[in-house]
Design a protein around this motif. Structure first.
Motif, mmCIF file in Angstrom:
data_model
loop_
_atom_site.group_PDB
_atom_site.id
_atom_site.type_symbol
_atom_site.label_atom_id
_atom_site.label_comp_id
_atom_site.label_asym_id
_atom_site.label_seq_id
_atom_site.Cartn_x
_atom_site.Cartn_y
_atom_site.Cartn_z
ATOM 1 N N ASN A 57 -7.407 -10.029 6.715
ATOM 2 C CA ASN A 57 -5.897 -10.472 7.330
ATOM 3 C C ASN A 57 -6.069 -11.533 7.932
ATOM 4 N N SER A 59 -6.164 -12.638 11.205
ATOM 5 C CA SER A 59 -7.112 -12.738 12.095
ATOM 6 C C SER A 59 -8.509 -12.755 11.574
ATOM 7 N N HIS A 60 -8.701 -11.958 10.475
ATOM 8 C CA HIS A 60 -10.148 -11.775 9.931
ATOM 9 C C HIS A 60 -9.914 -12.036 8.511
ATOM 10 N N PRO A 99 -0.618 0.474 13.186
ATOM 11 C CA PRO A 99 -0.978 -0.644 13.786
ATOM 12 C C PRO A 99 -1.991 -1.519 12.901
ATOM 13 N N TYR A 100 -2.555 -0.932 11.907
ATOM 14 C CA TYR A 100 -3.605 -1.672 10.986
ATOM 15 C C TYR A 100 -2.819 -1.533 9.525
ATOM 16 N N ALA A 101 -3.914 -2.101 8.551
ATOM 17 C CA ALA A 101 -3.263 -2.472 7.164
ATOM 18 C C ALA A 101 -3.345 -1.029 6.536
ATOM 19 N N SER A 123 1.109 -4.855 8.608
ATOM 20 C CA SER A 123 -0.172 -5.799 8.506
ATOM 21 C C SER A 123 -0.810 -5.796 7.082
ATOM 22 N N GLU A 126 -0.576 -8.949 5.199
ATOM 23 C CA GLU A 126 -1.045 -10.129 5.878
ATOM 24 C C GLU A 126 -2.400 -10.659 4.697
#
Ligand code: NAG
Ligand code: NAG
Ligand code: NAG
Ligand code: NAG
Ligand code: NAG
Ligand code: NAG
Ligand code: NAG
Length: 266
Positions: A57, A59-60, A99-101, A123, A126
């Motif tokens: 994503n 950030s990573h 809050p996550y993918a 996300s 992302e």
């Protein structure tokens, strides 16, 4: 020179000309030389539920995968195209608060290979940012999308997110439903009654793809032009299953001329 999408279509169809077909489905071609191959000839299909792992994503970002794809670019001249889809695209529902993918739950009675209860959050999209110069196909959920209100809401919620994520030259084609020929017989649990046939499939296809087109026009007008907009279909799992591609075609699958690539598996 990059071959046009029309050319790619022509080549995929020409690979199939050895097979007996019932009915004729003319496709325009601009092919000029027998030696031309389509860009993205070496491409990959990634299971929908595994895409965040493969791509990472914002950030990573998954730079390991990107490096592998870059190596192929050095050999073939183009970064591989990536299809994001498969069985799990038809299980994925949208949860705007996740809050996550991806929240995937396995049910070993249905499949050991992938989760069959899936929620994706904002996300998830992302993951379309992490690989430079890759064109993507995103698969929308027809399995639950045309069968449950939560699935339909997922289509309405995710078309804007997917089309925004695929702007700036990243869009290849849309998908709507994976292997619908197996929907009423799937080993992982049928998502349609036995009476579901090519006519109902085509009705649901038209309803869904027309809605996708309206949403793309509204949220991503750059991707809505006829030359750019389109689907790969019917993405059947085989030729001996309950739905037959030529019957879907004859029943109006491509009445809106939105199938840009005839796709089939195996
Ligand atoms: C959606 O995500 C929120 C936040 O994680 C969670 O509390 C809620 O239970 C999720 N809803 C579903 C249907 O999974
Ligand atoms: C981004 O990926 C990292 C590593 O997998 C993960 O911990 C984080 O939750 C992800 N961020 C979002 C917003 O999904
Ligand atoms: C993840 O999905 C499972 C199964 O639907 C659900 O029980 C759990 O609450 C979900 N977790 C979040 C954080 O949404
Ligand atoms: C398309 O399908 C959805 C979900 O099943 C339904 O709510 C909607 O009314 C359908 N559209 C039309 C034009 O029938
Ligand atoms: C949805 O699929 C289930 C499972 O096959 C079936 O029982 C139900 O009738 C279907 N509903 C619609 C609206 O197609
Ligand atoms: C699908 O089933 C409906 C209802 O039984 C029927 O009217 C229709 O002709 C069938 N379509 C095909 C392609 O067999
Ligand atoms: C598809 O187009 C043909 C020819 O115009 C028409 O007869 C048929 O009713 C259409 N079918 C659907 C399902 O749109």
């Amino acid at each position: 020179m990059m071959p046009s999408s029309t050319m790619k279509r022509a080549i995929v169809l020409s690979l199939l000309t050895g097979l007996p077909v019932e009915g004729q489905f003319p496709v325009s071609t601009s092919i000029t030389s027998a030696n031309e191959i389509f860009d993205g000839f070496v491409s990959f299909s990634i299971e929908f539920s595994s895409f965040p792992d493969f791509a990472g994503n914002n950030s990573h970002p998954n730079t390991f995968s990107d490096n592998l794809l870059e190596n192929i670019r050095h050999l073939t001249g183009t970064k591989p195209y990536i299809r994001v889809g498969g069985n799990t695209q038809d299980y994925a529902l949208y949860n705007a608060s996740l809050p996550y993918a991806l929240n995937g739950t396995f049910n070993p009675k249905r499949s050991l290979d992938y989760p069959t209860t899936i929620y994706i959050g904002p996300s998830y999209f992302e993951s379309y940012n992490t690989w430079k110069d890759v064109k993507f196909s995103h698969g929308f959920n027809l399995g639950l999308g045309a069968n449950t209100s939560e699935g339909w809401q997922t289509l309405l919620d995710t078309v804007p997110l997917a089309c925004k994520a695929l702007g700036g030259g990243k869009f290849y084609l849309w998908g709507y439903g994976n292997e619908p020929d197996l929907f009423s017989t799937a080993a992982q649990g049928p998502v349609r009654p036995p009476s579901w046939n090519e006519s109902t499939y085509v009705w649901q296809w038209q309803n869904g793809t027309r809605t996708i087109h309206e949403l793309v026009q509204q949220h991503c007008p750059d991707l809505a032009y006829e030359s750019r907009y389109g689907f790969m279909a019917p993405s059947h799992g085989g030729v001996g299953n309950r739905l037959k591609a030529h019957i879907s075609w004859a029943s109006g699958l491509n009445n809106d001329s939105n199938v840009k690539l005839y796709s089939t598996h195996k």
